[in-house]
Design an enzyme around this catalytic site. Sequence first.
Site, PDB file in Angstrom:
ATOM      1  N   CYS A  80     -17.352  -6.580  86.268  1.00 10.77           N
ATOM      2  CA  CYS A  80     -18.023  -5.601  86.645  1.00 10.77           C
ATOM      3  C   CYS A  80     -17.439  -5.034  87.850  1.00 10.77           C
ATOM      4  O   CYS A  80     -17.346  -5.695  88.790  1.00 10.77           O
ATOM      5  CB  CYS A  80     -19.689  -5.653  86.874  1.00 10.77           C
ATOM      6  SG  CYS A  80     -20.229  -4.331  87.678  1.00 10.77           S
ATOM      7  N   CYS A 125     -19.736  -4.959  91.219  1.00 15.95           N
ATOM      8  CA  CYS A 125     -20.181  -6.112  91.715  1.00 15.95           C
ATOM      9  C   CYS A 125     -19.236  -6.640  92.900  1.00 15.95           C
ATOM     10  O   CYS A 125     -18.265  -6.254  92.902  1.00 15.95           O
ATOM     11  CB  CYS A 125     -20.191  -7.277  90.593  1.00 15.95           C
ATOM     12  SG  CYS A 125     -21.570  -7.331  89.701  1.00 15.95           S
ATOM     13  N   HIS A 165     -26.237  -7.195  89.910  1.00 16.93           N
ATOM     14  CA  HIS A 165     -25.831  -6.519  88.614  1.00 16.93           C
ATOM     15  C   HIS A 165     -27.170  -6.050  87.833  1.00 16.93           C
ATOM     16  O   HIS A 165     -26.915  -5.303  86.836  1.00 16.93           O
ATOM     17  CB  HIS A 165     -24.929  -7.369  87.963  1.00 16.93           C
ATOM     18  CG  HIS A 165     -24.228  -6.938  86.833  1.00 16.93           C
ATOM     19  ND1 HIS A 165     -23.155  -5.900  86.552  1.00 16.93           N
ATOM     20  CD2 HIS A 165     -24.681  -6.865  85.318  1.00 16.93           C
ATOM     21  CE1 HIS A 165     -22.910  -5.663  85.544  1.00 16.93           C
ATOM     22  NE2 HIS A 165     -23.874  -6.111  84.623  1.00 16.93           N
ATOM     23  N   ASN A 220     -27.251   7.910  85.359  1.00 13.79           N
ATOM     24  CA  ASN A 220     -27.346   7.943  83.934  1.00 13.79           C
ATOM     25  C   ASN A 220     -27.685   6.498  83.551  1.00 13.79           C
ATOM     26  O   ASN A 220     -26.713   5.651  83.942  1.00 13.79           O
ATOM     27  CB  ASN A 220     -26.071   8.430  83.463  1.00 13.79           C
ATOM     28  CG  ASN A 220     -25.732   9.679  83.367  1.00 13.79           C
ATOM     29  OD1 ASN A 220     -26.812  10.464  82.839  1.00 13.79           O
ATOM     30  ND2 ASN A 220     -24.624   9.929  83.053  1.00 13.79           N
ATOM     31  N   SER A 270     -21.172   4.096  81.480  1.00 17.65           N
ATOM     32  CA  SER A 270     -20.203   3.208  80.932  1.00 17.65           C
ATOM     33  C   SER A 270     -20.402   1.788  81.712  1.00 17.65           C
ATOM     34  O   SER A 270     -19.665   0.719  81.449  1.00 17.65           O
ATOM     35  CB  SER A 270     -18.821   3.854  81.519  1.00 17.65           C
ATOM     36  OG  SER A 270     -18.959   4.168  82.851  1.00 17.65           O
ATOM     37  N   HIS A 292     -24.197  -1.858  85.833  1.00 22.28           N
ATOM     38  CA  HIS A 292     -24.520  -2.190  87.230  1.00 22.28           C
ATOM     39  C   HIS A 292     -25.493  -0.869  87.821  1.00 22.28           C
ATOM     40  O   HIS A 292     -25.002   0.194  87.761  1.00 22.28           O
ATOM     41  CB  HIS A 292     -23.509  -2.510  87.949  1.00 22.28           C
ATOM     42  CG  HIS A 292     -23.812  -2.928  89.248  1.00 22.28           C
ATOM     43  ND1 HIS A 292     -23.310  -4.219  89.636  1.00 22.28           N
ATOM     44  CD2 HIS A 292     -24.484  -2.756  90.404  1.00 22.28           C
ATOM     45  CE1 HIS A 292     -23.493  -4.579  90.933  1.00 22.28           C
ATOM     46  NE2 HIS A 292     -24.271  -3.454  91.289  1.00 22.28           N
ATOM     47  N   HIS A 313     -26.567   2.106  89.629  1.00 18.21           N
ATOM     48  CA  HIS A 313     -25.676   3.081  90.357  1.00 18.21           C
ATOM     49  C   HIS A 313     -26.279   4.372  89.768  1.00 18.21           C
ATOM     50  O   HIS A 313     -26.956   4.772  88.923  1.00 18.21           O
ATOM     51  CB  HIS A 313     -24.422   2.806  90.380  1.00 18.21           C
ATOM     52  CG  HIS A 313     -23.619   3.233  88.778  1.00 18.21           C
ATOM     53  ND1 HIS A 313     -23.892   2.407  87.763  1.00 18.21           N
ATOM     54  CD2 HIS A 313     -22.997   4.257  88.754  1.00 18.21           C
ATOM     55  CE1 HIS A 313     -23.311   2.972  86.990  1.00 18.21           C
ATOM     56  NE2 HIS A 313     -22.560   4.157  87.238  1.00 18.21           N
ATOM     57  N   GLN A 349     -24.321   8.614  90.643  1.00 17.67           N
ATOM     58  CA  GLN A 349     -23.476   9.497  90.975  1.00 17.67           C
ATOM     59  C   GLN A 349     -23.815  10.547  92.033  1.00 17.67           C
ATOM     60  O   GLN A 349     -24.665  11.089  91.836  1.00 17.67           O
ATOM     61  CB  GLN A 349     -22.387   9.811  89.744  1.00 17.67           C
ATOM     62  CG  GLN A 349     -22.190   8.948  89.013  1.00 17.67           C
ATOM     63  CD  GLN A 349     -20.934   9.462  87.875  1.00 17.67           C
ATOM     64  OE1 GLN A 349     -20.045  10.051  88.178  1.00 17.67           O
ATOM     65  NE2 GLN A 349     -21.244   9.173  86.848  1.00 17.67           N
TER      66      GLN A 349
END
Length: 351
Positions: A52, A55, A115, A155, A163, A166, A168, A170
Amino acid sequence: MNLERLLSIPHKRFNPLMREWVVVSPQRTKRPWQGKVDKLPATPSVTYDPHCYLCPGNKRAAGKQTPQYSGTFVFENDFPALLPEAESLSYDDKGLLVAQTDLGICRVLCFSPRHDLTIPRMNSQELRGVVDAWAEQYSELAEIPWVRHVQMFENRGELMGASNSHPHCQIWANAALPNHPAREDESLRSYRAEKHSCLLCDYLQLEMHRNERIVCQNEAFTVLVPFWAVWPFETLVLGKRHVASLDQLNSNERDLLADVLRRITVRYDNLFETSFPYSMGFHQRPTDGQAHEAWHLHAHYFPPLLRSATVRKFMVGYELLASPQRDLTPESAAARLRDLSETHYLNRDSS
Ligand SMILES: [Zn+2]
Ligand SMILES: [Zn+2]
Ligand SMILES: [Zn+2]
């Protein structure tokens, strides 16, 4: 007129923020469901994934490396959709073929070095760190002279095209207001001009009074299924105080925002006992330096799931060509979410 009478017959509802209609067909929830109702196999969860790129310590694209971070971590997207510098070009052929350059900054914000640590499973301190990072990013990007809008969005889940699993989000900063915030901006401003009041403050008052679509709340925030919700379990997170952006929240309100986000996402995960997919994001005042007093900070959650961990709503047919439509009423969706526990299903045995 009483809403009760509409609740068993087809009707349409108006979304005053987007100024569009949604068709509600409550009678159709009575038709027999013959599709499958699957549970997803439990996804193996690891705290660190060597493959990942989010990570700590792992390689990203173009030889860049994600540092050993604790707490949150922000970086410029290695594959940005927009660029901060571009020659200013515009193209207009008879008002029908119209194009222009669009400036932007695209960042990624990791919520945690872990993660597997999704929002609903974070503790209040970890979540407060995420809220602080959002507020900081908003302020920092707002300082850039050409940035007029900051859009933060998460998302979550493969269903939403994420995609990387992990945790997160944007952050995209633009030189112009994108479509949805631009339409909300018009609605909020014209409501204020006409009624000398805030559309979302007034709406929240009504919802608090009616108490039919509220899912959960604390002293500073309310989570509700909006009257005009399109997605089956769509929710709106509304601040009780009229503030326009995350940077205007005081410390106590930031804790309470963290609290309410954990509680709605735990409810979501518990609904079908799955890591509930969604797109969520904040809408806040444009960052062109104006006061934007009509603006009222809020967050939208748009989750696609309808009946189980695998049965999703599709926006096709009538929805693509005419208007969005839903069968489950927003009132029933709110009741389903309201009745769920705020203890995450994966933590149930450990309590
Ligand atoms: Zn990771
Ligand atoms: Zn307001
Ligand atoms: Zn909005």
